[in-house]
Design a protein around this motif. Structure first.
Motif, PDB file in Angstrom:
ATOM      1  N   ARG A  87      73.658 -27.110  52.814  1.00  0.00           N
ATOM      2  CA  ARG A  87      74.467 -26.970  53.088  1.00  0.00           C
ATOM      3  C   ARG A  87      73.153 -26.847  54.931  1.00  0.00           C
ATOM      4  O   ARG A  87      74.178 -27.372  55.524  1.00  0.00           O
ATOM      5  N   VAL A  88      72.685 -25.941  54.783  1.00  0.00           N
ATOM      6  CA  VAL A  88      72.232 -25.018  56.062  1.00  0.00           C
ATOM      7  C   VAL A  88      70.856 -24.875  55.433  1.00  0.00           C
ATOM      8  O   VAL A  88      71.238 -24.706  55.121  1.00  0.00           O
ATOM      9  N   THR A  89      69.923 -25.569  57.084  1.00  0.00           N
ATOM     10  CA  THR A  89      68.666 -25.158  56.690  1.00  0.00           C
ATOM     11  C   THR A  89      67.922 -24.149  58.170  1.00  0.00           C
ATOM     12  O   THR A  89      68.550 -24.491  59.485  1.00  0.00           O
ATOM     13  N   GLY A  90      67.145 -24.230  59.009  1.00  0.00           N
ATOM     14  CA  GLY A  90      66.718 -23.733  60.279  1.00  0.00           C
ATOM     15  C   GLY A  90      65.411 -23.893  60.517  1.00  0.00           C
ATOM     16  O   GLY A  90      64.397 -24.153  60.037  1.00  0.00           O
ATOM     17  N   VAL A  91      65.362 -22.832  61.425  1.00  0.00           N
ATOM     18  CA  VAL A  91      64.022 -23.142  61.950  1.00  0.00           C
ATOM     19  C   VAL A  91      63.540 -21.982  62.652  1.00  0.00           C
ATOM     20  O   VAL A  91      64.258 -20.923  63.421  1.00  0.00           O
ATOM     21  N   THR A  92      62.555 -21.155  62.658  1.00  0.00           N
ATOM     22  CA  THR A  92      61.788 -19.496  62.443  1.00  0.00           C
ATOM     23  C   THR A  92      60.290 -19.006  62.950  1.00  0.00           C
ATOM     24  O   THR A  92      59.696 -20.572  61.970  1.00  0.00           O
ATOM     25  N   VAL A 137      62.265 -29.061  53.734  1.00  0.00           N
ATOM     26  CA  VAL A 137      63.165 -29.954  54.726  1.00  0.00           C
ATOM     27  C   VAL A 137      63.728 -30.807  53.216  1.00  0.00           C
ATOM     28  O   VAL A 137      65.029 -30.869  53.050  1.00  0.00           O
ATOM     29  N   GLN A 138      62.890 -31.689  52.494  1.00  0.00           N
ATOM     30  CA  GLN A 138      63.330 -32.239  51.140  1.00  0.00           C
ATOM     31  C   GLN A 138      63.754 -31.686  50.163  1.00  0.00           C
ATOM     32  O   GLN A 138      64.521 -31.823  49.533  1.00  0.00           O
ATOM     33  N   ARG A 139      62.765 -30.454  49.941  1.00  0.00           N
ATOM     34  CA  ARG A 139      63.693 -29.244  49.283  1.00  0.00           C
ATOM     35  C   ARG A 139      64.939 -29.220  49.637  1.00  0.00           C
ATOM     36  O   ARG A 139      66.217 -29.288  49.022  1.00  0.00           O
ATOM     37  N   GLN A 166      64.103 -33.993  59.816  1.00  0.00           N
ATOM     38  CA  GLN A 166      63.225 -33.312  60.368  1.00  0.00           C
ATOM     39  C   GLN A 166      62.847 -33.348  61.605  1.00  0.00           C
ATOM     40  O   GLN A 166      62.860 -32.505  62.601  1.00  0.00           O
ATOM     41  N   THR A 167      63.721 -34.475  62.268  1.00  0.00           N
ATOM     42  CA  THR A 167      63.135 -35.015  63.822  1.00  0.00           C
ATOM     43  C   THR A 167      64.529 -33.588  64.725  1.00  0.00           C
ATOM     44  O   THR A 167      63.874 -33.143  65.586  1.00  0.00           O
ATOM     45  N   ARG A 168      65.748 -33.581  64.500  1.00  0.00           N
ATOM     46  CA  ARG A 168      66.239 -32.664  64.813  1.00  0.00           C
ATOM     47  C   ARG A 168      65.501 -30.869  64.909  1.00  0.00           C
ATOM     48  O   ARG A 168      65.783 -30.408  65.056  1.00  0.00           O
ATOM     49  N   LEU A 169      64.952 -30.862  63.489  1.00  0.00           N
ATOM     50  CA  LEU A 169      64.442 -29.346  63.330  1.00  0.00           C
ATOM     51  C   LEU A 169      62.487 -28.792  64.226  1.00  0.00           C
ATOM     52  O   LEU A 169      62.944 -28.112  64.521  1.00  0.00           O
ATOM     53  N   ALA A 170      62.412 -30.382  64.417  1.00  0.00           N
ATOM     54  CA  ALA A 170      61.366 -30.553  65.064  1.00  0.00           C
ATOM     55  C   ALA A 170      61.950 -30.313  67.162  1.00  0.00           C
ATOM     56  O   ALA A 170      61.153 -29.289  67.494  1.00  0.00           O
TER      57      ALA A 170
END
Length: 197
Positions: free
Chosen positions: A12-17, A3-5, A48-52
């Motif tokens: 611009r985009v991350t996600g959960v797998t 998340v930090q990196r 982190q809260t949104r990803l959780a």
């Protein structure tokens, strides 16, 4: 520290797998994946809260699909994979020679842990939020303006208007509140913060 990196890199985009475990480090096949846009001013803590929450939704969907026999494993692509190294306290020191945009991302990436720090007049200051400004009239780390709601510091490229900060032993405050009782001088310079731990 994915998340930090991601924030620090300007992604611009991350996600959960949801993935199947295997002998490697995060190399197993993917079962479900969902992308999430990173907000322009979003901190690591908020992201982190949104990803959780998203992860919780996906695991429920994955378990339901597993029970129904519809869960399909897809091999991860070999290209583009990078390791997100753990954030160290030494990295929390702000290098004012960097571009203002990179420093602003670092502030967001290291919020709430470990915080981005610098020393001003012998006191360690944690900088939490900043807005990029064009131009820099001074050497990197020099306070170029003290505004009502920001402390503007010259960077290697552009300047950073610090809008939320924390003095050693104090509370995290908006600059507007902190600057009512504390007046750093224009021309004073931030220096490297000593690493702790």
């Amino acid at each position: 520290a994915p998340v930090q990196r991601a924030i620090e890199a300007g992604d611009r985009v991350t996600g959960v797998t949801i993935m199947q475990m295997d002998a490697g480090l995060d190399t197993g096949p993917m079962l479900l994946a969902h992308a999430l846009e990173i907000g322009a001013d979003e901190s690591a803590g908020a992201l982190q809260t949104r990803l959780a929450a998203l992860g919780g939704e996906l695991i429920v969907r994955a378990l339901a699909a597993l029970e129904a026999g519809t869960l399909v494993a897809t091999p991860q692509p070999g290209e583009g994979a990078t390791y997100a190294a753990k954030v160290t306290k030494a990295e929390a020191t702000i290098d004012w020679r960097a571009p203002a945009a990179a420093i602003a991302r670092k502030l967001r990436a290291f919020d709430p842990v470990p915080g981005a720090r610098s020393v001003l007049g012998g006191e360690t200051i944690t900088c939490w939020r900043g807005a990029v400004r064009a131009g820099a009239d001074g050497a990197p780390g020099t306070i170029v303006t003290v505004e009502r709601d920001a402390l503007v510091v010259a960077c290697g490229e552009g300047s950073l208007a610090i809008t939320e900060l924390q003095r050693a032993g104090g509370r995290r405050l908006a600059a507007a509140a902190l600057l009512r009782g504390w007046a750093p001088a224009v021309g004073a310079s931030f220096t490297a913060a000593p690493a702790t731990g």
